[in-house]
Write a protein that holds these residues in place. Sequence first.
Motif, PDB file in Angstrom:
ATOM      1  N   LEU A 212     -48.977  23.461 -11.171  1.00 25.38           N
ATOM      2  CA  LEU A 212     -48.640  24.628 -11.980  1.00 25.38           C
ATOM      3  C   LEU A 212     -49.380  25.867 -11.484  1.00 25.38           C
ATOM      4  O   LEU A 212     -48.794  26.957 -11.370  1.00 25.38           O
ATOM      5  N   LEU A 213     -50.666  25.712 -11.177  1.00 23.89           N
ATOM      6  CA  LEU A 213     -51.449  26.839 -10.674  1.00 23.89           C
ATOM      7  C   LEU A 213     -50.895  27.336  -9.343  1.00 23.89           C
ATOM      8  O   LEU A 213     -50.756  28.543  -9.126  1.00 23.89           O
ATOM      9  N   GLU A 218     -48.394  31.714  -6.561  1.00 20.46           N
ATOM     10  CA  GLU A 218     -47.508  31.809  -5.388  1.00 20.46           C
ATOM     11  C   GLU A 218     -48.198  31.294  -4.126  1.00 20.46           C
ATOM     12  O   GLU A 218     -48.201  31.946  -3.076  1.00 20.46           O
ATOM     13  N   ALA A 219     -48.763  30.092  -4.232  1.00 23.27           N
ATOM     14  CA  ALA A 219     -49.402  29.453  -3.076  1.00 23.27           C
ATOM     15  C   ALA A 219     -48.349  28.980  -2.083  1.00 23.27           C
ATOM     16  O   ALA A 219     -47.231  28.613  -2.459  1.00 23.27           O
ATOM     17  N   ASP A 220     -48.723  28.985  -0.812  1.00 19.32           N
ATOM     18  CA  ASP A 220     -47.812  28.515   0.232  1.00 19.32           C
ATOM     19  C   ASP A 220     -47.811  26.994   0.333  1.00 19.32           C
ATOM     20  O   ASP A 220     -46.805  26.390   0.711  1.00 19.32           O
ATOM     21  N   SER A 248     -38.784  15.918  -1.128  1.00 22.68           N
ATOM     22  CA  SER A 248     -39.138  15.687  -2.527  1.00 22.68           C
ATOM     23  C   SER A 248     -38.207  14.667  -3.156  1.00 22.68           C
ATOM     24  O   SER A 248     -38.603  13.875  -4.017  1.00 22.68           O
ATOM     25  N   GLU A 249     -36.967  14.657  -2.729  1.00 26.14           N
ATOM     26  CA  GLU A 249     -35.986  13.698  -3.256  1.00 26.14           C
ATOM     27  C   GLU A 249     -36.347  12.277  -2.846  1.00 26.14           C
ATOM     28  O   GLU A 249     -36.247  11.339  -3.647  1.00 26.14           O
ATOM     29  N   GLU A 250     -36.783  12.103  -1.610  1.00 30.26           N
ATOM     30  CA  GLU A 250     -37.146  10.774  -1.125  1.00 30.26           C
ATOM     31  C   GLU A 250     -38.427  10.257  -1.774  1.00 30.26           C
ATOM     32  O   GLU A 250     -38.625   9.040  -1.892  1.00 30.26           O
ATOM     33  N   LEU A 251     -39.280  11.173  -2.225  1.00 33.05           N
ATOM     34  CA  LEU A 251     -40.534  10.766  -2.869  1.00 33.05           C
ATOM     35  C   LEU A 251     -40.336  10.411  -4.337  1.00 33.05           C
ATOM     36  O   LEU A 251     -41.203   9.786  -4.953  1.00 33.05           O
ATOM     37  N   GLN A 252     -39.205  10.764  -4.902  1.00 32.75           N
ATOM     38  CA  GLN A 252     -38.960  10.604  -6.347  1.00 32.75           C
ATOM     39  C   GLN A 252     -39.254   9.197  -6.881  1.00 32.75           C
ATOM     40  O   GLN A 252     -39.821   9.056  -7.982  1.00 32.75           O
ATOM     41  N   GLU A 273     -40.078  21.505  -5.400  1.00 34.87           N
ATOM     42  CA  GLU A 273     -38.735  21.837  -5.874  1.00 34.87           C
ATOM     43  C   GLU A 273     -38.679  23.208  -6.541  1.00 34.87           C
ATOM     44  O   GLU A 273     -37.655  23.887  -6.481  1.00 34.87           O
ATOM     45  N   ARG A 274     -39.773  23.634  -7.168  1.00 40.63           N
ATOM     46  CA  ARG A 274     -39.777  24.924  -7.851  1.00 40.63           C
ATOM     47  C   ARG A 274     -40.042  26.085  -6.897  1.00 40.63           C
ATOM     48  O   ARG A 274     -39.557  27.195  -7.110  1.00 40.63           O
ATOM     49  N   THR A 275     -40.838  25.851  -5.861  1.00 37.33           N
ATOM     50  CA  THR A 275     -41.238  26.948  -4.968  1.00 37.33           C
ATOM     51  C   THR A 275     -40.556  26.903  -3.610  1.00 37.33           C
ATOM     52  O   THR A 275     -40.573  27.898  -2.888  1.00 37.33           O
ATOM     53  N   LYS A 276     -40.011  25.751  -3.246  1.00 35.49           N
ATOM     54  CA  LYS A 276     -39.419  25.525  -1.920  1.00 35.49           C
ATOM     55  C   LYS A 276     -40.473  25.599  -0.815  1.00 35.49           C
ATOM     56  O   LYS A 276     -40.143  25.800   0.360  1.00 35.49           O
TER      57      LYS A 276
END
Length: 318
Positions: A212-213, A218-220, A248-252, A273-276
Amino acid sequence: MKKRIVLALGGNALLKRGEVLSVENQYKSIHLFAELINDLAKEYSITIVHGNGPQVGLLALQNLAYKEVPAYPLDVLVAESQGMIGYMIAQALEQQAGMSPVTCLMTRVCVDANDSAFEQPSKFIGPVYQVEQMSELKEQYGWNMKVDGDYIRRVVPSPKPQQIVEAKIIDSLLTSDSVVICAGGGGVPVTRKEHGYQGVEAVIDKDSVSALLAEQIEADHLLILTDADAVYIDWGTENQRALRDVTSEELQPFAQPDGAMGPKAEAVINFVERTKNTAYIGALQDVKAILKGEKGTCIRPVETAVPDSKTLKESLVY
């Protein structure tokens, strides 16, 4: 401008499982971490979030030992552990030659007072105990206990983080090129009231807070450092294999409420998924190699996959 990276440092990365929770033992790991961060700070703007499971559990035990004073609530103990561990990390970092300015910030994190986690304690804190001690500990302290590997440990509520109260201050400190230590132990858990905030009895998962942080500032990159050197398929068996580069999909499938790798997988999936942007999971001592793609597990957004990218099977290390 330097790229921003959030480092989530697990409590078990600061202290090996079963090791005495002494200041000396923690400083050994922290000094190793400080040397690695000193090199990394030349290339990245760094935010450090640390766990506190072993430490807050010890504070709770010490808290109960002195019966002349009513026991302090968990939110106060989390604040104590933030100050204790943050101070130790800051001390070690500032001893490194050429280190950027270091700031340790007391951080509060808002949660929902109606979160179902308050009815289903799941967060491990404190030392490990033998399984046969479960009934005795429940009777003596009134604790909720769960199995943790070959042992049992105390569990407490772990609500989902909703907002980091000091996020704007953290962003400002990073802009001034400070290394920031914040949201330790998942942050001090609070709920919003009409005239401010009120602490609650909980310990928030530090990986969820780190994700969340990282999103809010806006961390890279998000890098979760633990005592495991990567995410593994068939962990603990003779067929275990490390994952090196996945989406991220494969880690689900790994994002399960298991109290171990599950919360870490869920945290990096949410961030990616939220930041790409890209996230990593790996061992503390491998931090530089992880960012180079040589060790650990790299998690990328599905949208960045290219036609000739590795499949999940091809990303396995045998």
